[in-house]
Every structure is written in C-alpha cells, then in structure tokens.
Design an enzyme around this catalytic site. Structure first.
Site, PDB file in Angstrom:
ATOM      1  N   SER A   1     -30.981  58.423 -98.445  1.00  0.00           N
ATOM      2  CA  SER A   1     -29.824  58.469 -97.531  1.00  0.00           C
ATOM      3  C   SER A   1     -30.052  57.787 -96.195  1.00  0.00           C
ATOM      4  O   SER A   1     -29.096  57.553 -95.456  1.00  0.00           O
ATOM      5  CB  SER A   1     -29.402  59.919 -97.278  1.00  0.00           C
ATOM      6  OG  SER A   1     -28.844  60.473 -98.438  1.00  0.00           O
TER       7      SER A   1
ATOM      8  N   LYS B   1     -28.010  54.805 -95.451  1.00  0.00           N
ATOM      9  CA  LYS B   1     -26.617  54.930 -94.998  1.00  0.00           C
ATOM     10  C   LYS B   1     -26.452  54.462 -93.551  1.00  0.00           C
ATOM     11  O   LYS B   1     -25.384  53.991 -93.163  1.00  0.00           O
ATOM     12  CB  LYS B   1     -26.161  56.397 -95.127  1.00  0.00           C
ATOM     13  CG  LYS B   1     -26.083  56.916 -96.567  1.00  0.00           C
ATOM     14  CD  LYS B   1     -25.758  58.419 -96.575  1.00  0.00           C
ATOM     15  CE  LYS B   1     -25.339  58.970 -97.931  1.00  0.00           C
ATOM     16  NZ  LYS B   1     -26.390  59.099 -98.929  1.00  0.00           N
TER      17      LYS B   1
END
Lengths: 303, 303, 303, 303
Positions: free
Chosen positions: B63, B66
């Site tokens: 993540s 991101k």
C-alpha cells in the site's frame, strides 16, 4: 363464479391501471416493452390452466427464475445449500452489500441477488449446465418445448452486471463461491433471461401448490421442502414489500423486474400475472393489484 | 547526535521487538518472509541518505505504492480526481464496502483500497501504462534502475483479488470506473507488488518533504499539492490507526502490509522503515516503534 | 509583518464572506445571532494576545468546550478514559449511532458527541461539578472572571437533547456510563453553553501550544498528553471535514456550531476565530477561511 | 384425534426438551423461573379452550403484548399509525438502531422494540391509560379478572431500560414520539410485564383467528385488519427467526422472552404455548417445538 369468469372480471378491474408504474429501464431490451400489456393465468391441481388478457405473451422471467433454481437445488440436496444461504427476510434494498458484509458472505435468503447467485453456483456444482437443467424443467412442466433464453436480454444484462459481479466476488472473498465467478454470472444472467408466458409460468409453478409433486406425478420436492419454498416466497419473495404483499395478497408470491409475479395457493392452484410497469419497490403495479382482486374474489388467502 | 548515530541507536532499541506481530499471510510469497528483519533509512533535503539494519533489502511496497500513484495522478491533473475520491478519514476497516455503498461509489480517500483503485484507474486514463509510469518515477528518484515488480507476488495477489474485484465492480456499478475492471486490477496489483528497499523508498518519497520538488530540481507537485498529500497521509495513511500514529509518531506516514512505512518530516527529510511483523490493524510493529523512537530522539514531531 | 497587521489584513480578506453559510438554527438562542460578525485573536507563548474584528464579543463555545473537558480529564488521569473512548477519526456524521453500535458502546473519539459525553461522565466522576471545574480553568487561563454559562442557551439545548439522550442511554446500555444519564446530559449541555470571546478562547487554549504548560507555569498536561490532544484535534476536530481542514489550514483545530474555531500552532501560538455562518459540515465558513489566510500568510503549517 | 389428545401427545413429545435453552436473565425476576415448565392451550372459534401441562400457570407476556397493543391501536384508528411505523420485516437483531437511523426514525414494523414503542405512544394518545386499556381487553377476552401487571418485573425492567430509552429518544429526535419519553417507557414496560397463562393468552388472541371478532361477537378489527396483523405476525413475529418459524410451524406467531408464543390458525383456532428456555434468537425452544408438532399433527399449516 367460475375461474375464467373471475379472470375476465380482473381484466376489467385492472384496466385503468394498465401502463401504471415504470418499466425496468436498465437494459434496452426491457425498456422498450409496451407497458400497457397485462395477462393472468391460473393452473389448478388437475393441471388445467385458464387465462385472460395477454396470458400467452412471453416476457422476461427475471427474478421469478430464482424460485425454480432454488427448487432444483433442493431437489438435488438441501443439506449443503443451507450452510451457505440463510432463510430470513433481509429488510434491505434487494441488492445491498451491507448485510452481506455483516454476515460474512452468507446471503440472508435465496431470493436476494446474492442468495440467488449462491443457489446458481450450487446448481452448477450439482448438474453443470444449470440453465439447461432449468429449461428442461420449465419445458416439461409447461409443456412448451419452445421456452428459451432471450439472448439479446442475456447479452444486455451481462454488460450491466457490475453490481452482481461485485456481490459474487464479495462472496468468493469469503469462500462462499465454488465455481468461477464468470461462469456463475453467465448462468445467472441466462436464467433470468428466460422468456415465459403467464400460461407457462402457472403450469411450471404448480408443483408448489401440489406439495412438491410434478405434473407427471413424480416428486420434485418433499412436502416439507415445498412448504419451505412457499414460506420463503411469502417472507422474501417481493423485495422490500414482502410484508405488504403478505397482507394485500395473502399468499406466497415471487416477482421479477420483467413485471411478472408467480403466486401460490397451497393445496389448490398456482397463479401467474404479468404487466411491465413496476412500483418503487420493483413489483408489478397491475400484477399485484390483480392478485389482490383474485384472492379477494376467491377468498383464497392463507391468513 | 548525528543521524547515523540516531539510526544505530534505534536498531538497538527495537532489537527486542524483532519478530513481533504477524507476517501478512494471505499470499504465500509474503508469508515466508523472515520476520526478524528490520531496516531504516533517512533521506534529507540535500539528497543524502543514511541507513541502518536491513535498509538495503528489498521488500514488497504494497500500500505504500498508493502514495506515489496519488502523487503522479495529481501531477497530471488534480481536478478530475477529487470529483471521484474523497479526502476524509474512513473510520472503518480498510476494505469495508459499507461506506462505499453509503456514499454511492465514491471512496472516502485515496488510501483505502477503493480509493487507490480509483486513483489507479485515473492514472491509466492519463498515461496508459500506470505501472510503467510508477516504476520510471521510483527508479529516477531512488537512482536504482533495478526496481521492478515481483511477478510472483503479483501473480499470487491476482489469485486472491476477490475483495478488490468486488470493490472495483461495485464502483463501476456507480459509474466510477473508467477503464475495464480487469485492467485496473492488474495494474493495481502490479503496483503493490513493486519491490523497494528502505533506501529506495526514502529517496523516492523525498519530494514530499521538499514541498513537491524532485531530486533533479523539477516540480512534481506544487507546494499546496504536497501539503495535501502529507495531510492525507497523516489522517488516512495507517488504516484504522491513523489517530494513534499521528500521536505516537507525530508526522505523516503511509504503511503497507509488506511491513514497510514511509514517513515525512515536511521541510526536512523522509524516513523509510521496514519490518514484516504487523499489528492487529495492519501496521508494522517494529517499524512504527522505530519511527516513534526517531521522532522522540530528533524532536521532529509536527505537534 | 507584525501579527496585528496580519489580523487586520485577514479582516479585510474575509469581509466578502461575512454572512456566508447558515447559522445553527436548532435552538432559538443561536438562530438569532447576527451572522455578519467575525473576530480573530492570537495568543503567543509569552501570553500576549492580539485581536481584530469582533474578537471581544462572547459567543457560544459549543463543541469547542470538548477540547478543554478532554484536557481536564487527562490531567486527572488518562488511564481510565482510553478504555472507554477511542482515538480514531469516525468518518461519519458527527452524531451517528451506527458506529457506536458496531463498536459496542465505545465512541470512536472524544470529539464526536458520544465521546464527549463519555469524557464529561469521566470528569464528573473525577471532580463532581464538571462545569464548575471547566469554568474555573477557563476563567484562570483567560483572566476573565465573568465567563459563564448562558443559561438561556443551556435551557434551550436541554429541550432539544433527544439525540444526545439516545446516545447516552445507548452507551449506558453497554455499561459505558458511570453517572446518571440526566446528570451527564445536564453537565454536557452546560459546558457547551459557556460563552467565550475569541480573546478568552485563544488564551484558554494556549497550553496546547505550550506543550501542556498553563499560563502560570504549572503543568496541566505532559508534553506527550498535549501532543495527543493536538493529534486528536487534527484528525477529528472538525466533524466530517478533518481531512480538508488538515490540508487547507494545516494545523490542529476544533470547531463548534456556535461558529467558533480554536486552532493551535504547536510551540508557537493559539488562534481563535469566530463567525456564525456554518458550511454543510458544521464548520464556520468565514472562520475556516480566516485560518487558511492566517497559516498561508505566516507560513505556520505543520505539513 | 381429539384436540385434548393432541395436546397430551405433545406434552409427551416435548418432554425431553424441557429445560433446554437459556432463560432470559437480564432481569432477576425472569432469571429465577423454573426452566422445566411447559404449557399449551388451544381455543377454538366456539370459545372452547383445552390445555395441557402448565397451561394455567401465569408467566410474563413480554413481547407477546405487542400483538394486543397493535390491535387496540388499529381498532382505534389505523390511519395515523402507518405513517409512523412500517410493516416490513427488519432482518436485524430485534433492538438494532442502524435501520432506525437509516429510515430516519420510522421503525420497520410494530414488533421490533422501536415499533412497539411507537404503537404504545399511539395508544397513549388515543386512550391515555394504555396499560389499563390493554388489561381491560385481556381480562374481558380471557374471562380472567385477576390478570395484572407483575410490579416486580415492571420495576426491574425499568432499571434495565437504557436500550429502549435510547430507541425512544432517538425516535423523538426525528419527531416520531408524541408523548413524553418517560411516560411511553413506563407504559411499555408495564404492558410487557403483564402476567398471563396459556389459557388466558389463547382466549385473548382468539379474535385473530376469528377475523377480528371478539368473544362477545363485537368487532374489534375488520377482517382486513385482522389479516394485516396475522401477516405481520408471520413475517415479523419471532425476531430474526421469522423465516424459519414460517416454515417449521407454518402459521402466524408472536413470541416473547418470557418463553411464551401465541400462534394463530386463521379461521380455526388460537394456540398459546409456554416454556421459559430460549434459543439464540430469543424464541422458546420447547414452545416452538410444540407448535411444530401441533401443526404437523393437525395438518393446519397455511402453506
């Protein structure tokens, strides 16, 4: 009063309602249906069927197919299904994901989309060609060998399937999907796209009035299983209007966004109505009104 | 105290924590990582980078990617993105669908999975090969031309993508997905599967400490845009522990289930930590502890 | 540029916005406020305070009181509080019960109504007369012995308290309320109904900029506790707009539906603004705009 | 087989189940009931009543009282009620607030607590002394002048009413409560605390089998209204087990946490069963089993 007289009167009674409501417009093939049509057919335990209005015009079965898929799965084995689908009313919009998340991928009942997708998945595991199995059954019971999938509707639904794909992948993420998502969706969409007339539908649903016995006398469901399906129809068969339908019509029923409704008087007859205009909760305005008249005129309410 | 001394002390301080927490085990490639590893690297505005522990060992960005995808989209155009993704903390488990349904397909922020999928979709619309664009950027900033997608991780994630597929189809059902679901998922999974070391990550994230300016002096983001990304990192960067992270560490940070965390001291430096064991909310136990030590020892909290 | 010059410019800058937004109208005493008023005050670590506009006009503190109640409870003991109130952003409308049910009576953070009610309950357990304690503190810090509860506002709020009574009984049903519901509500409403001016508020909030130290040099909170309160203000202080506030203003802030906002530049100063018109998320339109100008002009953002 | 013979057999059949389940323990007066008790009574349209087991032992009516309160309100006027209470199954735990918030203070149906509180509020508006009205009705129909509120149970429930107070204040916050919350709660708790025996209950509920006609031949409800109440009992009468109850028992029923269940065979008879042990969804284990036997032995299912 004879049944055909009852049906004739109903046609007159609902005439002012024809065209009321909104035709499902999320796919072009459904949106262009003439909303003024209305048909009704009743099949009795002897296998006789009478009808009135547009009772022989084919329409898209849509969610009504869920009743038959459920019955075919239960006929195969009802042990495994109830471990992955519940039997309680949902009390939510018919395609909500909230409850599905709350209950960790177990749909509340077989008639919300999530539940029907699980039922289709189960039927695929049992027989492979789920839609073929369903068509065979519907053709046999209705005596109509021409029953078929409307391929244009199926293709159109497949291109509007994001919500159902989300639901199916979501169940898969909880391990509650046994076949590939694409396969299940394809079969589900094809089942919903089957065309039936009120006549076909009344005959095909007759086994639910006959305690599970098919027209040829063989048993599809046990008496208890047929009772189960009827109970689920009553509590969950008409989206978020099951309570009102139970009161107004007073018998088990299952509706579809094609405008059809199949209703059952246990031990007596099955009734199919059709008119394309839907109310805000997705049920046929004229169809439900016709069933209301029918049970009032005949006194055949279960309450 | 010099920075390399600080980092050395931190390695000592967190030694007892090594191996604490649970390694992400939903895909085999992540599950077999040695949980005892720990690295930390700091890059300052002059582009110098110092590190300690396993700071040059590559791990799965997950993540943390991101942050970079968001920055690349904003660099392209930040008008269109904010019409389809919010900027508020979500207060839910990081992959919940409830809020997404409540807000009709608009994810709360770019760092929950739904939001990041929308950001990836937007980047695909802007540049086509989103992962290529991201790799180019990471390679340029880190000076490491060998940065690449771990294809085994990507393949493995792709087979565990039901939840993300559900989310993406769900947004698509609201019209909030512009490219094919399969394409967006593929790019998203590949971005998450990029391997970086703490050294790479600290250098690549330096522009956020430098008010949007890249290492070559060109502007990726305006100062306001960089501030925006930092604010989103602080309020939404660590799943359902953003409040605790803001307090304990006191600077913006973005974590990934690979065990890495990128943190920013605006106007001063970027820090990357890595240790595979996660706490119950998905953040690296030892990594967050190390950042806590870091901001305490340096006094570089924003509060 | 000197601070009073900055404030003078801000008064000019926001002049066109005066009267924008909607005054809170759920109680008559708030609804009849002149919406064109605007004030701003800044207090620095030396205890000097400068102001502009209507900075000495008293207004209803409303939810800004939550910051002080929280600080007083933490000053007493911060062990017990964090077992019954969380510290994460809520991502919901500020008075939603859904999350409270999901988390079994534990409010997400001290600044949603449910959390503030638990904090008030805790303060009552610690000191008995919670409102008296709060008034004592505010009077001491502001040097204004006339600070008082607006009894008309309090009485009016008490008659519109059904939602807060629901929340409090709901927490009580989970065992998360230690004093009688009526007592807690009464104290809560009285705290919200305290009248302060921007001048009073800036001085009273100064300890949060001063790492927990009061104006008389005594320690109310430890440095870590003050950091904690600032972090909660940043992530949860402005209802469902915390992310946007963090970005636009870039410092911790707490708003109230009376139109006031208290904001903190850690290590430097506290700022109070007031203008009654609210945006759709309950924050002062002109007040937030003024803070935006302030941090832009001074460069005192934390990001 | 005669009815008394049927009941005798049922007593034998359920003997092994006696004591199964958990007695409601949230109030002491209910917790100390002997769980081994079981009674059943049937009243037919002629007003004859037969019973077996502990059919003359009084127990706490609890939620079964909701059926009678609803009927009395509908007898007064059914226009106003349906603007403030829905008629659809809830599909949630029986005291959930989520749905109530989603539907802005309108309870889903009259049998969840929120709905019953609104019904009680409506009855208070109609007659003032709602509990007195209910007692008058129950005494008249049962022919038992000694029916009364168990004051110990009522007092005990009043001290455990936080959840119901939350629900009531919550509805009040939406304007859906016409009398003071304390008055409504008091009346609600007293109605739930009425003591009835199976004999009393079967006689009192007979009007629902008799299309709305009371034992003295006067009409309490129209035939359509009685049908409405029966439909709501079937779809909503047994908490989150309505679907299973509809299938297993196959007739409308309403349960209470005191262990009683009232069930209706429309056009034929009413049945009351009682046994204190509850299943996980709050329905009497032995009571529901007895009703299952009853409808199987008599064949009186509606499906």
């Amino acid at each position: 009063m004879e049944l055909d007289e009852v049906l004739g009167r109903i046609v007159d009674e609902v005439a002012p309602l024809r065209g009321a409501g909104e035709v499902a417009d999320y796919i072009p093939a459904l949106a262009r249906i003439d909303p003024g049509q209305f048909g009704i057919a009743v099949a009795d335990l002897g296998g006789r069927v009478v009808g009135a209005g547009d009772w022989q015009v084919p329409f898209s079965a849509q969610s009504i197919s869920k009743v038959f898929t459920l019955a075919l799965v239960l006929a195969g084995s009802d042990e495994s299904l109830w471990r992955r689908v519940g039997r309680e009313p949902s009390g939510n919009a018919f395609n909500s994901l909230v409850q599905l998340e709350h209950e960790r991928g177990i749909p509340r009942n077989p008639f919300i989309n999530a539940g029907a997708l699980a039922v289709t998945d189960e039927l695929i595991s049992q027989v492979g060609d789920a839609t073929g199995e369903l068509l065979d059954f519907l053709r046999a019971e209705s005596g109509n060998p021409d029953l078929r999938v409307d391929e244009e509707v199926a293709a159109s639904e497949a291109t509007h399937a994001h919500r159902n794909l989300a639901v199916t992948h979501f169940m898969a993420s909880y391990g509650n999907m046994h076949n590939p998502v694409a396969t299940v969706l394809d079969q589900y969409v094809r089942q919903c796209s089957i065309e039936v007339s009120c006549r076909d539908l009344a005959l095909a649903g007759l086994f639910l009035a006959a305690h599970g016995v098919r027209r040829d006398g063989s048993e599809l469901l046990t008496s208890r299983q047929a009772k189960r399906v009827n109970a689920i129809m009553l509590t969950c068969g008409t989206y978020d209007a099951a309570g009102d339908f139970a009161y107004r019509v007073g018998i088990p029923g299952k509706s579809g966004v094609g405008g059809g409704v199949l209703a059952i008087v246990p031990g007596r007859c099955s009734i199919a109505v059709w008119s394309p205009g839907l109310d805000a909760r997705g049920n046929s305005v004229t169809g439900v009104a016709a069933l209301d008249h029918f049970t009032n005129m005949t006194g055949w309410s279960i309450f």
